[in-house]
Motif scaffolding. Structure first.
Motif, mmCIF file in Angstrom:
data_model
loop_
_atom_site.group_PDB
_atom_site.id
_atom_site.type_symbol
_atom_site.label_atom_id
_atom_site.label_comp_id
_atom_site.label_asym_id
_atom_site.label_seq_id
_atom_site.Cartn_x
_atom_site.Cartn_y
_atom_site.Cartn_z
ATOM 1 N N VAL A 246 35.916 35.116 36.831
ATOM 2 C CA VAL A 246 34.797 35.058 37.759
ATOM 3 C C VAL A 246 35.391 34.569 39.064
ATOM 4 O O VAL A 246 36.057 33.529 39.100
ATOM 5 N N VAL A 247 35.184 35.352 40.118
ATOM 6 C CA VAL A 247 35.759 35.028 41.424
ATOM 7 C C VAL A 247 34.647 34.919 42.464
ATOM 8 O O VAL A 247 33.557 35.458 42.284
ATOM 9 N N HIS A 248 34.968 34.213 43.543
ATOM 10 C CA HIS A 248 34.036 34.154 44.664
ATOM 11 C C HIS A 248 33.902 35.556 45.253
ATOM 12 O O HIS A 248 34.901 36.244 45.477
ATOM 13 N N ALA A 249 32.678 35.969 45.524
ATOM 14 C CA ALA A 249 32.412 37.316 46.035
ATOM 15 C C ALA A 249 33.172 37.574 47.334
ATOM 16 O O ALA A 249 33.593 38.705 47.589
ATOM 17 N N ALA A 250 33.360 36.560 48.145
ATOM 18 C CA ALA A 250 34.059 36.729 49.426
ATOM 19 C C ALA A 250 35.496 37.211 49.229
ATOM 20 O O ALA A 250 36.088 37.800 50.140
ATOM 21 N N ALA A 251 36.066 36.982 48.039
ATOM 22 C CA ALA A 251 37.441 37.418 47.766
ATOM 23 C C ALA A 251 37.519 38.892 47.408
ATOM 24 O O ALA A 251 38.608 39.470 47.384
ATOM 25 N N VAL A 252 36.379 39.505 47.113
ATOM 26 C CA VAL A 252 36.348 40.903 46.686
ATOM 27 C C VAL A 252 36.028 41.764 47.910
ATOM 28 O O VAL A 252 34.904 42.194 48.119
ATOM 29 N N THR A 253 37.052 41.988 48.708
ATOM 30 C CA THR A 253 36.848 42.763 49.940
ATOM 31 C C THR A 253 37.703 44.019 49.992
ATOM 32 O O THR A 253 37.348 44.973 50.658
ATOM 33 N N ASP A 254 38.809 44.027 49.280
ATOM 34 C CA ASP A 254 39.754 45.139 49.346
ATOM 35 C C ASP A 254 39.842 45.801 47.976
ATOM 36 O O ASP A 254 40.390 45.229 47.038
ATOM 37 N N ARG A 255 39.322 47.004 47.859
ATOM 38 C CA ARG A 255 39.334 47.697 46.562
ATOM 39 C C ARG A 255 40.735 48.129 46.136
ATOM 40 O O ARG A 255 40.938 48.534 44.996
ATOM 41 N N ALA A 256 41.703 48.036 47.026
ATOM 42 C CA ALA A 256 43.089 48.344 46.681
ATOM 43 C C ALA A 256 43.864 47.092 46.256
ATOM 44 O O ALA A 256 45.037 47.181 45.904
ATOM 45 N N ALA A 257 43.205 45.947 46.248
ATOM 46 C CA ALA A 257 43.876 44.692 45.890
ATOM 47 C C ALA A 257 44.385 44.745 44.453
ATOM 48 O O ALA A 257 43.766 45.368 43.580
ATOM 49 N N THR A 258 45.503 44.081 44.211
ATOM 50 C CA THR A 258 46.068 44.009 42.863
ATOM 51 C C THR A 258 46.049 42.587 42.318
ATOM 52 O O THR A 258 46.474 42.354 41.195
ATOM 53 N N TRP A 259 45.570 41.631 43.125
ATOM 54 C CA TRP A 259 45.548 40.236 42.707
ATOM 55 C C TRP A 259 44.527 39.454 43.542
ATOM 56 O O TRP A 259 44.064 39.927 44.566
ATOM 57 N N TYR A 260 44.217 38.274 43.037
ATOM 58 C CA TYR A 260 43.372 37.322 43.753
ATOM 59 C C TYR A 260 44.159 36.034 43.946
ATOM 60 O O TYR A 260 44.974 35.675 43.098
ATOM 61 N N PRO A 261 43.878 35.306 45.015
ATOM 62 C CA PRO A 261 44.499 33.984 45.155
ATOM 63 C C PRO A 261 43.803 32.999 44.213
ATOM 64 O O PRO A 261 42.614 33.163 43.885
ATOM 65 N N ALA A 262 44.512 31.984 43.782
ATOM 66 C CA ALA A 262 43.961 31.006 42.836
ATOM 67 C C ALA A 262 42.660 30.400 43.336
ATOM 68 O O ALA A 262 41.715 30.203 42.561
ATOM 69 N N GLU A 263 42.568 30.136 44.638
ATOM 70 C CA GLU A 263 41.362 29.487 45.167
ATOM 71 C C GLU A 263 40.119 30.375 45.092
ATOM 72 O O GLU A 263 38.999 29.892 45.234
ATOM 73 N N ALA A 264 40.290 31.659 44.838
ATOM 74 C CA ALA A 264 39.150 32.565 44.689
ATOM 75 C C ALA A 264 38.561 32.521 43.285
ATOM 76 O O ALA A 264 37.432 32.951 43.065
ATOM 77 N N VAL A 265 39.312 31.996 42.322
ATOM 78 C CA VAL A 265 38.910 32.047 40.914
ATOM 79 C C VAL A 265 38.103 30.799 40.541
ATOM 80 O O VAL A 265 38.538 29.675 40.762
ATOM 81 N N VAL A 266 36.937 31.044 39.958
ATOM 82 C CA VAL A 266 36.056 29.978 39.498
ATOM 83 C C VAL A 266 36.250 29.752 37.998
ATOM 84 O O VAL A 266 36.243 28.623 37.524
ATOM 85 N N LEU A 267 36.394 30.848 37.255
ATOM 86 C CA LEU A 267 36.548 30.799 35.797
ATOM 87 C C LEU A 267 37.596 31.817 35.380
ATOM 88 O O LEU A 267 37.518 32.979 35.783
ATOM 89 N N ALA A 268 38.565 31.371 34.596
ATOM 90 C CA ALA A 268 39.553 32.271 33.991
ATOM 91 C C ALA A 268 39.288 32.288 32.489
ATOM 92 O O ALA A 268 39.029 31.238 31.894
ATOM 93 N N VAL A 269 39.350 33.477 31.895
ATOM 94 C CA VAL A 269 39.118 33.636 30.461
ATOM 95 C C VAL A 269 40.345 34.281 29.838
ATOM 96 O O VAL A 269 40.779 35.346 30.282
ATOM 97 N N GLU A 270 40.871 33.656 28.812
ATOM 98 C CA GLU A 270 41.998 34.199 28.059
ATOM 99 C C GLU A 270 41.563 34.437 26.615
ATOM 100 O O GLU A 270 41.075 33.518 25.959
ATOM 101 N N VAL A 271 41.714 35.674 26.151
ATOM 102 C CA VAL A 271 41.467 36.009 24.754
ATOM 103 C C VAL A 271 42.823 35.961 24.063
ATOM 104 O O VAL A 271 43.727 36.714 24.410
ATOM 105 N N VAL A 272 42.966 35.056 23.124
ATOM 106 C CA VAL A 272 44.260 34.796 22.497
ATOM 107 C C VAL A 272 44.641 35.936 21.561
ATOM 108 O O VAL A 272 43.849 36.376 20.734
ATOM 109 N N SER A 273 45.875 36.400 21.731
ATOM 110 C CA SER A 273 46.472 37.390 20.838
ATOM 111 C C SER A 273 47.654 36.724 20.143
ATOM 112 O O SER A 273 48.258 35.797 20.706
#
Length: 180
Positions: A78-105
């Motif tokens: 879950v990221v701050h909406a303001a970080a979602v501006t470039d549809r060609a982006a391949t990454w987000y900066p850490a400060e944009a992330v509110v929640l990270a979810v890892e499904v363990v394999s």
């Protein structure tokens, strides 16, 4: 500087999809099991349904640059909406992330349970969910970052339903996986 950097992931030709950078080393992701895929789909759909439309976006499998040697790829974020501006982006900066979810394999268990939580907390990501499989069902371990210690404290362990007040009102029926 030894090892790879976060910028290298976008420059190295023919890297497999979902390659991560942990401690300057490239991590090639194994094929997903059906359980993993179903849980990711379920959580993306459920979080999109409960996340406030103003302010947040839910994304899947986008890497996060934590620093020059760390660029993991949470299964869901879950990221701050303001970080979602470039549809060609391949990454987000850490400060944009509110929640990270890892499904363990099985092949990523140590990284998902130990190293990634440490890296996410040090980078300032406020919330982390770790999802484990127990008898074919998802179990969500929800954590909140303590800014004083830069580590996560357990908010709760959820078996059938995730009900939380942070980072926003959340009520997710985990048994939905049986209907997917």
């Amino acid at each position: 500087m030894e090892g790879y950097t976060a910028d290298d992931l976008d420059r190295i030709p023919d890297l497999p999809p979902h390659t991560e950078l942990i401690d300057g080393s490239l991590i090639l992701v194994s094929p997903q099991k059906l359980f993993h895929s179903l849980v990711v789909d379920m959580l993306v759909n459920a979080l999109r349904a409960v996340a406030p439309r103003v302010g947040y976006r839910v994304v899947r499998e986008m890497s996060v640059v934590l620093d020059q040697k760390q660029r993991p790829e949470p299964d869901v974020a879950v990221v701050h909406a303001a970080a979602v501006t470039d549809r060609a982006a391949t990454w987000y900066p850490a400060e944009a992330v509110v929640l990270a979810v890892e499904v363990v394999s099985p092949e990523s268990a140590v990284r998902d349970r130990k190293r990634k939580p440490q890296l996410y907390a040090e980078a300032g990501i406020p919330y982390l969910w770790r999802v484990e499989e127990a008898e074919g069902a998802p179990v969500v371990y929800a954590y909140e970052r303590d800014p004083a210690t830069q580590s996560y404290g357990l908010l709760g362990i959820f078996h059938d339903r995730v009900v939380l007040k942070v980072p926003f009102e959340i009520d997710i029926d985990l048994t939905e996986i049986d209907r997917m």
